[in-house]
Design a protein around this motif. Sequence first.
Motif, short mmCIF file in Angstrom:
data_model
loop_
_atom_site.label_atom_id
_atom_site.label_comp_id
_atom_site.label_asym_id
_atom_site.label_seq_id
_atom_site.Cartn_x
_atom_site.Cartn_y
_atom_site.Cartn_z
N TYR A 104 -33.95 -81.78 6.80
CA TYR A 104 -33.21 -82.67 7.70
C TYR A 104 -32.41 -81.90 8.74
O TYR A 104 -32.07 -80.73 8.57
N ASP A 105 -32.15 -82.60 9.83
CA ASP A 105 -31.40 -82.07 10.97
C ASP A 105 -30.41 -83.19 11.30
O ASP A 105 -30.77 -84.17 11.97
N ILE A 106 -29.20 -83.07 10.78
CA ILE A 106 -28.24 -84.16 10.77
C ILE A 106 -26.97 -83.75 11.53
O ILE A 106 -26.51 -82.61 11.37
N ASN A 107 -26.40 -84.67 12.27
CA ASN A 107 -25.13 -84.41 12.95
C ASN A 107 -24.08 -84.00 11.92
O ASN A 107 -24.03 -84.52 10.81
N VAL A 108 -23.23 -83.03 12.31
CA VAL A 108 -22.27 -82.42 11.37
C VAL A 108 -21.37 -83.48 10.71
O VAL A 108 -20.94 -83.31 9.58
N LYS A 145 -29.92 -93.24 13.44
CA LYS A 145 -31.36 -93.13 13.77
C LYS A 145 -31.60 -92.61 15.18
O LYS A 145 -32.69 -92.16 15.49
N GLU A 146 -30.60 -92.64 16.03
CA GLU A 146 -30.78 -92.14 17.40
C GLU A 146 -30.50 -90.64 17.48
O GLU A 146 -30.87 -89.98 18.44
N GLU A 147 -29.78 -90.10 16.49
CA GLU A 147 -29.35 -88.69 16.60
C GLU A 147 -29.96 -87.80 15.52
O GLU A 147 -30.23 -86.64 15.73
N ASP A 148 -30.08 -88.38 14.32
CA ASP A 148 -30.44 -87.56 13.16
C ASP A 148 -31.95 -87.62 12.88
O ASP A 148 -32.62 -88.59 13.26
N SER A 149 -32.44 -86.56 12.19
CA SER A 149 -33.86 -86.53 11.88
C SER A 149 -34.06 -86.04 10.44
O SER A 149 -33.48 -85.02 10.04
N TRP A 156 -42.92 -75.87 16.51
CA TRP A 156 -41.54 -76.19 16.16
C TRP A 156 -41.49 -77.68 15.83
O TRP A 156 -41.96 -78.51 16.61
N ILE A 157 -40.94 -78.02 14.68
CA ILE A 157 -40.89 -79.41 14.24
C ILE A 157 -39.48 -79.96 14.34
O ILE A 157 -39.23 -81.05 14.82
N GLN A 158 -38.54 -79.17 13.93
CA GLN A 158 -37.15 -79.62 13.85
C GLN A 158 -36.33 -78.35 13.65
O GLN A 158 -36.89 -77.29 13.35
N ASN A 159 -35.05 -78.39 13.82
CA ASN A 159 -34.21 -77.21 13.54
C ASN A 159 -34.63 -76.53 12.26
O ASN A 159 -34.66 -77.15 11.21
#
Lengths: 87, 87
Positions: free
Chosen positions: A7-11, A55-59, B27-30
């Motif tokens: 995951y790549d999530i806002n802090v 859902k607009e920022e995180d992946s 590259w997929i994600q951070n």
Amino acid sequence: MYVIIVYDINVERVNKVKGFLRKHLYWIQNSVFEGEVTRSELAEIKSGLMDIINKEEDSVIIYRLRTQDAFDRKVLGIEKAPIDGII
Amino acid sequence: MYVIIVYDINVERVNKVKGFLRKHLYWIQNSVFEGEVTRSELAEIKSGLMDIINKEEDSVIIYRLRTQDAFDRKVLGIEKAPIDGII
């Protein structure tokens, strides 16, 4: 089935995601969890994550594998969470 | 074979790792790369990474799958690098 979740999530939300996933899967490394799950557990994980993330920022990427035999894992450098003994 | 590479690298070296992997994979994600590789390409990736990382501080996990059919990928939230068209 076996899942790898990255995951790549806002802090602001990342600790909440980490705490949630720790209840279901093994922490492997920053932003990486793994584990064996049933269909219903996976559904529960997905809906729980959808409640937490923006859902607009995180992946979040969920890799689903039929079994753990479908892949092997090699670690370069340090193994942050020695998991071999657990699985 | 198909690989998924995730990494947890000290901020001093992370751009070097990212730049190196971009030459070989998508590259997929951070901290997440994917792609189809041959045995020799994988050997080249491993040795290149070992030249960059600090083995006492950094961690790279290489998930190796026989083929891309061995898994499926579900994205929650935003897809940072729409890859479906590429693979």
